[in-house]
Scaffold this motif. Sequence first.
Motif, PDB file in Angstrom:
ATOM      1  N   ALA A  57       7.886   9.949   0.864  1.00  0.00           N
ATOM      2  CA  ALA A  57       7.603   8.514   0.961  1.00  0.00           C
ATOM      3  C   ALA A  57       6.102   8.278   1.086  1.00  0.00           C
ATOM      4  CB  ALA A  57       8.331   7.922   2.158  1.00  0.00           C
ATOM      5  N   ASN A  58       5.414   9.122   1.835  1.00  0.00           N
ATOM      6  CA  ASN A  58       3.973   9.008   2.004  1.00  0.00           C
ATOM      7  C   ASN A  58       3.249   9.153   0.665  1.00  0.00           C
ATOM      8  OD1 ASN A  58       1.514   9.193   4.008  1.00  0.00           O
ATOM      9  ND2 ASN A  58       1.244  10.839   2.525  1.00  0.00           N
ATOM     10  N   ILE A  59       3.665  10.137  -0.124  1.00  0.00           N
ATOM     11  CA  ILE A  59       3.036  10.371  -1.438  1.00  0.00           C
ATOM     12  C   ILE A  59       3.261   9.178  -2.360  1.00  0.00           C
ATOM     13  CG2 ILE A  59       3.174  11.786  -3.528  1.00  0.00           C
ATOM     14  CD1 ILE A  59       3.764  14.193  -1.672  1.00  0.00           C
ATOM     15  N   VAL A  60       4.509   8.705  -2.441  1.00  0.00           N
ATOM     16  CA  VAL A  60       4.821   7.578  -3.332  1.00  0.00           C
ATOM     17  C   VAL A  60       4.140   6.300  -2.835  1.00  0.00           C
ATOM     18  CG1 VAL A  60       6.673   6.215  -4.373  1.00  0.00           C
ATOM     19  CG2 VAL A  60       7.019   8.650  -3.944  1.00  0.00           C
ATOM     20  N   LEU A  61       4.089   6.128  -1.514  1.00  0.00           N
ATOM     21  CA  LEU A  61       3.430   4.952  -0.951  1.00  0.00           C
ATOM     22  C   LEU A  61       1.940   4.945  -1.297  1.00  0.00           C
ATOM     23  CD1 LEU A  61       4.079   2.522   0.994  1.00  0.00           C
ATOM     24  CD2 LEU A  61       3.110   3.933   2.815  1.00  0.00           C
ATOM     25  N   SER A  62       1.313   6.115  -1.283  1.00  0.00           N
ATOM     26  CA  SER A  62      -0.105   6.213  -1.648  1.00  0.00           C
ATOM     27  C   SER A  62      -0.337   5.682  -3.051  1.00  0.00           C
ATOM     28  CB  SER A  62      -0.584   7.662  -1.558  1.00  0.00           C
ATOM     29  OG  SER A  62      -0.404   8.186  -0.263  1.00  0.00           O
ATOM     30  N   LEU A  63       0.594   5.957  -3.945  1.00  0.00           N
ATOM     31  CA  LEU A  63       0.473   5.500  -5.335  1.00  0.00           C
ATOM     32  C   LEU A  63       0.854   4.033  -5.480  1.00  0.00           C
ATOM     33  CD1 LEU A  63       2.093   8.623  -7.043  1.00  0.00           C
ATOM     34  CD2 LEU A  63      -0.344   8.054  -6.975  1.00  0.00           C
ATOM     35  N   ALA A  64       1.929   3.617  -4.807  1.00  0.00           N
ATOM     36  CA  ALA A  64       2.403   2.231  -4.924  1.00  0.00           C
ATOM     37  C   ALA A  64       1.397   1.240  -4.358  1.00  0.00           C
ATOM     38  CB  ALA A  64       3.747   2.077  -4.228  1.00  0.00           C
ATOM     39  N   ASN A  65       0.715   1.604  -3.260  1.00  0.00           N
ATOM     40  CA  ASN A  65      -0.193   0.681  -2.589  1.00  0.00           C
ATOM     41  C   ASN A  65      -1.585   0.645  -3.205  1.00  0.00           C
ATOM     42  OD1 ASN A  65       1.927   0.192  -0.889  1.00  0.00           O
ATOM     43  ND2 ASN A  65       0.732   0.380   0.984  1.00  0.00           N
ATOM     44  N   ARG A  66      -1.761   1.282  -4.364  1.00  0.00           N
ATOM     45  CA  ARG A  66      -3.033   1.144  -5.078  1.00  0.00           C
ATOM     46  C   ARG A  66      -3.209  -0.280  -5.571  1.00  0.00           C
ATOM     47  NH1 ARG A  66      -3.864   5.707  -9.477  1.00  0.00           N
ATOM     48  NH2 ARG A  66      -6.015   4.905  -9.383  1.00  0.00           N
ATOM     49  N   SER A  67      -2.096  -1.006  -5.693  1.00  0.00           N
ATOM     50  CA  SER A  67      -2.160  -2.429  -6.025  1.00  0.00           C
ATOM     51  C   SER A  67      -0.940  -3.122  -5.430  1.00  0.00           C
ATOM     52  CB  SER A  67      -2.186  -2.641  -7.544  1.00  0.00           C
ATOM     53  OG  SER A  67      -2.098  -4.019  -7.856  1.00  0.00           O
ATOM     54  N   PHE A  68      -1.160  -4.327  -4.911  1.00  0.00           N
ATOM     55  CA  PHE A  68      -0.056  -5.114  -4.381  1.00  0.00           C
ATOM     56  C   PHE A  68       0.411  -6.153  -5.398  1.00  0.00           C
ATOM     57  CE2 PHE A  68      -1.607  -3.114  -0.663  1.00  0.00           C
ATOM     58  CZ  PHE A  68      -0.519  -3.020   0.197  1.00  0.00           C
ATOM     59  N   TYR A  69      -0.026  -5.962  -6.653  1.00  0.00           N
ATOM     60  CA  TYR A  69       0.381  -6.877  -7.724  1.00  0.00           C
ATOM     61  C   TYR A  69       0.717  -6.115  -9.003  1.00  0.00           C
ATOM     62  CZ  TYR A  69       0.165 -10.674 -11.146  1.00  0.00           C
ATOM     63  OH  TYR A  69       0.450 -11.553 -12.160  1.00  0.00           O
ATOM     64  N   HIS A  70      -0.165  -5.214  -9.406  1.00  0.00           N
ATOM     65  CA  HIS A  70       0.035  -4.477 -10.648  1.00  0.00           C
ATOM     66  C   HIS A  70       0.972  -3.286 -10.430  1.00  0.00           C
ATOM     67  CE1 HIS A  70      -2.975  -6.782 -12.810  1.00  0.00           C
ATOM     68  NE2 HIS A  70      -3.818  -6.590 -11.810  1.00  0.00           N
ATOM     69  N   SER A  71       1.622  -2.870 -11.506  1.00  0.00           N
ATOM     70  CA  SER A  71       2.567  -1.758 -11.454  1.00  0.00           C
ATOM     71  C   SER A  71       1.866  -0.449 -11.085  1.00  0.00           C
ATOM     72  CB  SER A  71       3.253  -1.618 -12.810  1.00  0.00           C
ATOM     73  OG  SER A  71       3.870  -0.365 -12.942  1.00  0.00           O
ATOM     74  N   MET A  72       2.591   0.387 -10.360  1.00  0.00           N
ATOM     75  CA  MET A  72       2.092   1.720 -10.032  1.00  0.00           C
ATOM     76  C   MET A  72       1.722   2.497 -11.297  1.00  0.00           C
ATOM     77  SD  MET A  72       4.310   4.926  -8.551  1.00  0.00           S
ATOM     78  CE  MET A  72       5.169   3.924  -7.353  1.00  0.00           C
ATOM     79  N   GLU A  82       8.007  -1.726  -6.222  1.00  0.00           N
ATOM     80  CA  GLU A  82       7.647  -1.961  -7.623  1.00  0.00           C
ATOM     81  C   GLU A  82       8.460  -3.113  -8.208  1.00  0.00           C
ATOM     82  OE1 GLU A  82       5.114  -0.455  -9.401  1.00  0.00           O
ATOM     83  OE2 GLU A  82       4.667   0.193  -7.341  1.00  0.00           O
ATOM     84  N   VAL A  83       9.717  -3.231  -7.783  1.00  0.00           N
ATOM     85  CA  VAL A  83      10.559  -4.351  -8.229  1.00  0.00           C
ATOM     86  C   VAL A  83       9.998  -5.663  -7.669  1.00  0.00           C
ATOM     87  CG1 VAL A  83      12.893  -5.325  -8.184  1.00  0.00           C
ATOM     88  CG2 VAL A  83      12.578  -2.844  -8.310  1.00  0.00           C
ATOM     89  N   LEU A  90       6.773 -10.734  -8.680  1.00  0.00           N
ATOM     90  CA  LEU A  90       5.567 -11.549  -8.521  1.00  0.00           C
ATOM     91  C   LEU A  90       4.912 -11.841  -9.865  1.00  0.00           C
ATOM     92  CD1 LEU A  90       3.724 -10.010  -5.411  1.00  0.00           C
ATOM     93  CD2 LEU A  90       5.030 -12.136  -5.521  1.00  0.00           C
ATOM     94  N   ARG A  91       4.844 -10.814 -10.724  1.00  0.00           N
ATOM     95  CA  ARG A  91       4.213 -10.997 -12.033  1.00  0.00           C
ATOM     96  C   ARG A  91       5.031 -11.947 -12.912  1.00  0.00           C
ATOM     97  NH1 ARG A  91       3.650  -5.401 -11.340  1.00  0.00           N
ATOM     98  NH2 ARG A  91       5.280  -4.947 -12.870  1.00  0.00           N
ATOM     99  N   VAL A  92       6.342 -11.835 -12.835  1.00  0.00           N
ATOM    100  CA  VAL A  92       7.217 -12.699 -13.646  1.00  0.00           C
ATOM    101  C   VAL A  92       7.078 -14.157 -13.199  1.00  0.00           C
ATOM    102  CG1 VAL A  92       9.621 -13.286 -14.144  1.00  0.00           C
ATOM    103  CG2 VAL A  92       8.876 -10.907 -14.230  1.00  0.00           C
TER     104      VAL A  92
END
Length: 833
Positions: free
Chosen positions: A748-763, A823-824, A829-831
Amino acid sequence: MAENNPLFENFEGLTSEEAERLKKSEHPGNKKGSTIAGYLHTVQEIVFEPMFLLLLSCAIIYFVLKEYNEAWFMSGAIVLVAAISLFQEIRQKKALDALKQYSRKKQKVRRDGKTVFLDTEELVTGDIVICKEGDLIPADGDLRACPDFSINESLLTGESLPVFKDMSTPENSRVFQGSLVTSGQCIFSITATGLNTRLGKMGQKMDEMKFRKSPLQVEINRFVTKMAITGTVFFFLIVLITYIQQGLWTESLLAGLTIAMSVLPEEIPVAYTTFMALGAWRLIRKDIIVKKTDIVEALGNTRFLCLDKTGTITQNKMDLVAMYDFSKDKIVEENEFKDSLTVLNYALWSSETEPFDPMEKTIHDHYKQLSPVDERKDYTMIHEYPLEGNPPSMTHVFQHENGSRLAAIKGAPEAVFSRCNLSASENNRIHQHLKTLTEKGFRVLGVGKARFVPDTMPANPEGFTFDFCGLVAFYDPPKDDIEDFFSKVRQAGIQVKMITGDNEATATYIAKKSGMADPVLPVSMSKLLEADDDIFEKSVLKNNVFARISPEIKLRIIEVLNRHGIVAMTGDGVNDGLALKAATVGIAMGKKGTEIARLASSIIITDDKLEKIYDAIETGRKIYYNLQKAIRYIISIHVPIILVVSVPLFLGWEYASIFSPVHIIFMELVMGPTCSIVYENEAAEPGLMSRPPEPREKGFISLNNLTLSIVQGLVITVFALGVYSWGLHQKWSEETIRTMVFLLLITANIVLSLANRSFYHSMFLMMKTKNELMTYILGATVLCVVAILTIPAVSAFFQVTWLSYDMILSSIGLGILSVVWFEVYKWYLRVQQ
């Protein structure tokens, strides 16, 4: 003042040998000793950090329990944490030292018969130094030459009015460190430096200014303090509960220390300091000196950008392009100047004899080209009434070799009109020509001559009777790339406001010509002075061009804007100091700015390029949002660690303490570099400069701002405790449950590091933006986990066991699912937009 001063070049100055000998006696500083002392202070700070003390306590308890493997691991962790902290401190110190070195003011000095530029710390007794208007005197000294020289000694005497200096008496021929040159120039021989100066003996230092902590810094410190208190409460609570359950003090203390380590977010202040120091270092590589590192985050949320007109929006060329000859009632172009020399001549006599102002330089140049006889050498200035008043004007009195005298006045047209005897019809006629010139964007000055010069000089210029000669018009065109700059600034949601001493028509023309705003909404100082506080504030917020503004009104404008957002302001003059200090981000120009402007500012643009302000704001905004990502990441991953450690203890689950300090410190070592180094290295997100600045009232670590991060952490917690509970239900061993939950949290830590690179754009979109440090850190984390699971000795140390492939895939899959829902959410948000 011309760049090459013949008078200054007549002085030989000290020889290099003399200067070196004096330097050893006057500046015996031990740089190596101070460096060692600095490192010792850094080590002392690290030793007293809460996390260091917690690790030390764990190591001691493990030694007492004779669990030597764990004890030596914790000792190694202590060394590693200390090394990381020391590395970051040294990196920050080097960046800050580079900033300090780069921002030092160079002094113009004569050595070995040559002109050299030296740091103030290199000056010694006997050096010959030259200072011009806007400079701060770097040492005490005796004047050797001082044409048209006045100085402000308020730092020493408390007297705010300028003092005119000459060499008539020994007392009046002395200058002192910290005084500000308000007009003219001076050449002086140094008599005292450093602590031996009058200012030094008063115990003050001009190069050290105390600034308050930034709002974000205060907010972070407050948050960390609250979490530390929470950790302390949890520590005693867990110790008490564990002791009641097990009856062992050492085990209870370890459990309490484990929860304390999981609660304390020590990465946040480390991340803040690292981001600010490295951000300042990145800006210096763009020729932008940041004097206060915490100003970097303020840059990113700049809402108002206040600019001067001359030399900032315009090219600062000041070409003399037209004159109005009152005697002919005619505006003359440049090719007709030779037929209106009276206006040009008196414009010259009211200028400095050695001009440094661009307008006065061009007056001297035209006089030299057009005058049949150059009379400058035949006249001596015997009295000067410096530039003053509101609007301002200046008057000079000259005497010819034959004893005849003349006096000339030059300044804002309104000021000159008020000194001349003009009829109503003449006033109307002149104002029509003035309007014609200003509507073309020309900067216009009025010129007059005295009818009679008495033997005894009057106390002020009002003692003369002047005849109006005409107007001189200068054109300073907008910079070539200014429209593109304003377009980008407006797109970033920043409001631009011009604050100038020019008249309304000229300022409005330049604002329109440069594309500063649409529509251009001007207001003059006279209208602002008529307004009460409420109307004044509304006018400041509504209008974007402020004309004929005095330093006092400029300060009021900045103070009003400060109440509505972060204000960045440029200034280069002596009178800009207070406003620069009042603005959240004071910006001075390195080349044309006065020293007092550079001293009062928080940022210096070394090459005077306006587009660097946009670069600074962009860098500040990137750092601001990356720091926000880092802090949100810290919160998101701390929540499940805290709850996975504490909930089973509170609920009395079997295997209640599946995690020990060893596991917590491993996860802390993964998080530390990720938040403070990896996220700082993130590139700017797409569309970063298309968003408006964040409102101040929103807060940075407020509950509203961190709600999403807390939810992320809670979802991870649900998955982790779900596996924990399922394992208990299935009668798994303690080692199996520990391994499953540990692997899930690391995934979860690894995936969170990637997901939180943006709070709007896709990982997946952000993966196209390279961050090599992210790859290295996450790769190292994966290798460590593989080693923990596959090497028997390491597995035994971490008290984990090998899992079946199904269980490994299940744990990894659940770790991914606990984060990937985000990511969903971002897709939604983008939609919606």
